[in-house]
Write a protein that holds these residues in place. Structure first.
Motif, PDB file in Angstrom:
ATOM      1  N   GLU A  22       0.914  -1.075  -0.034  1.00 22.63           N
ATOM      2  CA  GLU A  22       0.042   0.071   0.130  1.00 22.63           C
ATOM      3  C   GLU A  22       0.859   1.153   0.110  1.00 22.63           C
ATOM      4  N   ARG A  23       2.145   1.220   0.480  1.00 21.22           N
ATOM      5  CA  ARG A  23       2.849   2.367   0.472  1.00 21.22           C
ATOM      6  C   ARG A  23       4.427   2.077  -0.073  1.00 21.22           C
ATOM      7  N   PRO A  24       4.897   2.969  -0.751  1.00 26.13           N
ATOM      8  CA  PRO A  24       6.299   2.712  -1.324  1.00 26.13           C
ATOM      9  C   PRO A  24       7.243   2.249  -0.384  1.00 26.13           C
ATOM     10  N   GLU A  25       7.432   2.787   0.799  1.00 30.45           N
ATOM     11  CA  GLU A  25       8.265   2.429   1.717  1.00 30.45           C
ATOM     12  C   GLU A  25       7.715   1.173   2.614  1.00 30.45           C
ATOM     13  N   ALA A  26       6.862   0.388   2.208  1.00 35.18           N
ATOM     14  CA  ALA A  26       6.230  -0.604   3.194  1.00 35.18           C
ATOM     15  C   ALA A  26       7.637  -1.532   3.179  1.00 35.18           C
ATOM     16  N   ARG A  38      15.500   1.549  -2.846  1.00 32.94           N
ATOM     17  CA  ARG A  38      14.792   0.447  -3.495  1.00 32.94           C
ATOM     18  C   ARG A  38      13.647   0.209  -2.605  1.00 32.94           C
ATOM     19  N   HIS A  39      12.417   0.029  -3.551  1.00 34.61           N
ATOM     20  CA  HIS A  39      10.998  -0.226  -2.979  1.00 34.61           C
ATOM     21  C   HIS A  39      10.571  -1.620  -3.162  1.00 34.61           C
ATOM     22  N   LEU A  40       9.724  -2.084  -2.228  1.00 38.45           N
ATOM     23  CA  LEU A  40       9.212  -3.497  -2.307  1.00 38.45           C
ATOM     24  C   LEU A  40       7.909  -3.441  -3.181  1.00 38.45           C
ATOM     25  N   CYS A  41       7.985  -4.367  -4.133  1.00 33.77           N
ATOM     26  CA  CYS A  41       7.214  -4.804  -4.997  1.00 33.77           C
ATOM     27  C   CYS A  41       6.121  -6.060  -4.753  1.00 33.77           C
ATOM     28  N   ALA A  42       5.458  -6.307  -5.560  1.00 36.76           N
ATOM     29  CA  ALA A  42       4.335  -7.364  -5.320  1.00 36.76           C
ATOM     30  C   ALA A  42       5.113  -8.605  -5.304  1.00 36.76           C
ATOM     31  N   LEU A  68      -5.940 -19.507   0.604  1.00 36.85           N
ATOM     32  CA  LEU A  68      -6.424 -18.689  -0.305  1.00 36.85           C
ATOM     33  C   LEU A  68      -5.480 -18.778  -1.689  1.00 36.85           C
ATOM     34  N   PRO A  69      -5.939 -18.878  -2.672  1.00 34.36           N
ATOM     35  CA  PRO A  69      -5.020 -18.660  -3.899  1.00 34.36           C
ATOM     36  C   PRO A  69      -4.682 -17.083  -4.075  1.00 34.36           C
ATOM     37  N   MET A  70      -3.762 -17.120  -4.501  1.00 33.60           N
ATOM     38  CA  MET A  70      -3.018 -15.436  -4.866  1.00 33.60           C
ATOM     39  C   MET A  70      -2.853 -15.294  -6.094  1.00 33.60           C
ATOM     40  N   VAL A  71      -3.217 -14.121  -6.731  1.00 33.26           N
ATOM     41  CA  VAL A  71      -2.817 -13.756  -8.177  1.00 33.26           C
ATOM     42  C   VAL A  71      -1.918 -12.743  -7.993  1.00 33.26           C
ATOM     43  N   CYS A  72      -0.662 -12.664  -8.622  1.00 36.12           N
ATOM     44  CA  CYS A  72       0.441 -11.629  -8.362  1.00 36.12           C
ATOM     45  C   CYS A  72       0.482 -10.882  -9.563  1.00 36.12           C
ATOM     46  N   ALA A  73       0.300  -9.621  -9.429  1.00 37.30           N
ATOM     47  CA  ALA A  73      -0.036  -8.771 -10.667  1.00 37.30           C
ATOM     48  C   ALA A  73       1.708  -8.130 -11.090  1.00 37.30           C
ATOM     49  N   ASN A  74       2.461  -8.366 -10.208  1.00 37.15           N
ATOM     50  CA  ASN A  74       4.012  -7.864 -10.600  1.00 37.15           C
ATOM     51  C   ASN A  74       4.842  -8.538  -9.907  1.00 37.15           C
ATOM     52  N   PRO A  75       5.528  -9.685 -10.754  1.00 38.13           N
ATOM     53  CA  PRO A  75       6.573 -10.600 -10.356  1.00 38.13           C
ATOM     54  C   PRO A  75       7.865  -9.877  -9.805  1.00 38.13           C
ATOM     55  N   ASP A  76       8.002  -8.397 -10.078  1.00 33.66           N
ATOM     56  CA  ASP A  76       9.303  -7.790  -9.555  1.00 33.66           C
ATOM     57  C   ASP A  76       9.211  -7.822  -8.003  1.00 33.66           C
ATOM     58  N   LYS A  77      10.481  -8.095  -7.454  1.00 32.92           N
ATOM     59  CA  LYS A  77      10.493  -8.078  -5.763  1.00 32.92           C
ATOM     60  C   LYS A  77      10.719  -6.827  -5.294  1.00 32.92           C
ATOM     61  N   SER A  78      11.405  -5.809  -6.394  1.00 32.61           N
ATOM     62  CA  SER A  78      11.878  -4.352  -5.729  1.00 32.61           C
ATOM     63  C   SER A  78      12.151  -3.746  -7.162  1.00 32.61           C
ATOM     64  N   VAL A  79      12.096  -2.147  -6.755  1.00 28.37           N
ATOM     65  CA  VAL A  79      12.521  -1.390  -7.634  1.00 28.37           C
ATOM     66  C   VAL A  79      13.404  -0.319  -7.436  1.00 28.37           C
ATOM     67  N   LEU A  80      14.091   0.309  -7.892  1.00 37.16           N
ATOM     68  CA  LEU A  80      14.947   1.300  -7.497  1.00 37.16           C
ATOM     69  C   LEU A  80      14.104   2.808  -7.690  1.00 37.16           C
ATOM     70  N   HIS A  81      13.890   3.598  -7.030  1.00 41.64           N
ATOM     71  CA  HIS A  81      12.904   4.781  -7.265  1.00 41.64           C
ATOM     72  C   HIS A  81      14.100   6.160  -6.814  1.00 41.64           C
ATOM     73  N   GLY A  82      14.628   6.732  -7.655  1.00 40.94           N
ATOM     74  CA  GLY A  82      15.514   7.663  -7.226  1.00 40.94           C
ATOM     75  C   GLY A  82      16.429   7.292  -6.363  1.00 40.94           C
ATOM     76  N   GLY A  83      17.144   6.095  -6.383  1.00 46.64           N
ATOM     77  CA  GLY A  83      18.342   5.419  -5.692  1.00 46.64           C
ATOM     78  C   GLY A  83      17.749   4.642  -4.441  1.00 46.64           C
TER      79      GLY A  83
END
Length: 285
Positions: free
Chosen positions: A141-145, A179-183, A162-177
């Motif tokens: 819910e938050r970029p810094e989560a 690292r932010h958590l992803c789905a 419960l089954p899960m559908v993942c809409a973004n397999p990336d584990k993290s991204v770099l935003h302005g240097g």
């Protein structure tokens, strides 16, 4: 062997089509990489077919708006394909057996940040794990989560099977240097707990097959360009498409840390089990 590349122009005429990642390839999460903008513009001037492939949990129109805002012309691209767009299409439209088997009530992680991953009227959205039939994982819910913030919810969902559908397999991204958590990190943790996850996006062949269908070229005439060995390059390898890895994105810090200890790129390639045909520091024409 991976061939070092100093100028993209050296290989531009070897391919008829190009599939570009977005984050870490065309922009840094805020602004366009100037070299990437120049290269895409040059390819458009040569009438090359280009397609954007993003693991964004947003639908393609949102990504198109973002690219336009940082200087890219959507007319340069045959199509924009996103993992979120595939979820909206396949899951939202219940287009296959697995999607049809999902219940009506969904616990939607990251809905406030990613409100269009499935059509709002396709399912009944619930707030509690206890009320859900399945979990839609669009991301935190938050970029810094942090991952531990989701431990209890994931454990409760796992306890209910419960089954899960993942809409973004990336584990993290770099935003302005930063690292932010992803789905993908949440999905990986859910699988570690024993949960069942269906992924949409890179590196899974389904989305690469969709790209080849849209760009209307055989795999041998296409080049994938991205910054992530786990998604861009592995997906290209699995689909028989040549690839170019850029060192300016998600692996930049790892490459710098391993410098001086043998070949840092070869070490990363072995660690991730994915090998690009080419490597370049940036997407410079």
């Amino acid at each position: 062997m991976t061939t070092p590349l100093s100028a993209f122009a050296d290989i531009a005429d070897r391919y008829d089509g190009f599939i570009f990642d977005v984050w870490g390839t065309l922009y840094d999460g805020g602004t366009a990489f100037p070299e990437a903008l120049e290269t895409v513009r040059a390819l458009a001037g040569r009438d090359k077919k280009m397609l954007v492939l993003s693991n964004s949990p947003r639908v393609p129109g949102i990504v198109a708006e973002r690219l336009t805002g940082i200087g890219f012309d959507p007319a340069w691209f045959t199509e924009i394909v996103t993992s979120g767009g595939m979820v909206a299409d396949v899951v939202g439209g219940r287009r296959d057996g697995a999607a049809s088997a999902l219940g009506d009530r969904v616990l939607w992680l990251g809905r406030d940040r990613f409100p269009d991953t499935v059509p709002a009227d396709a399912f009944t959205i619930v707030e509690r794990v206890e009320d859900a039939d399945w979990v839609l994982n669009a991301g935190p819910e938050r970029p810094e989560a942090q991952l531990d913030e989701y431990e209890d919810r994931l454990a409760a969902a796992m306890a209910r099977g419960l089954p899960m559908v993942c809409a973004n397999p990336d584990k993290s991204v770099l935003h302005g240097g930063a690292r932010h958590l992803c789905a993908g990190a949440l999905a990986e943790r859910y699988e570690e707990m024993g949960g069942a996850v269906r992924y949409f996006g890179k590196p899974y062949p389904e989305i690469f097959a969709r790209c080849l269908d849209r760009i209307e070229l055989p795999a041998g005439r296409v080049l994938v360009v991205g910054d992530n060995l786990e998604t861009d390059i592995l997906g290209a390898n699995r689909t028989g498409i040549d690839s170019l890895l850029l060192g300016c994105g998600i692996h930049a810090a790892a490459l710098a840390e391993k410098a001086g200890a043998g070949d840092p790129l070869d070490t990363l390639i072995k660690d991730h089990g994915a090998r690009p045909r080419y490597y370049a520091g940036t997407l410079a024409w």
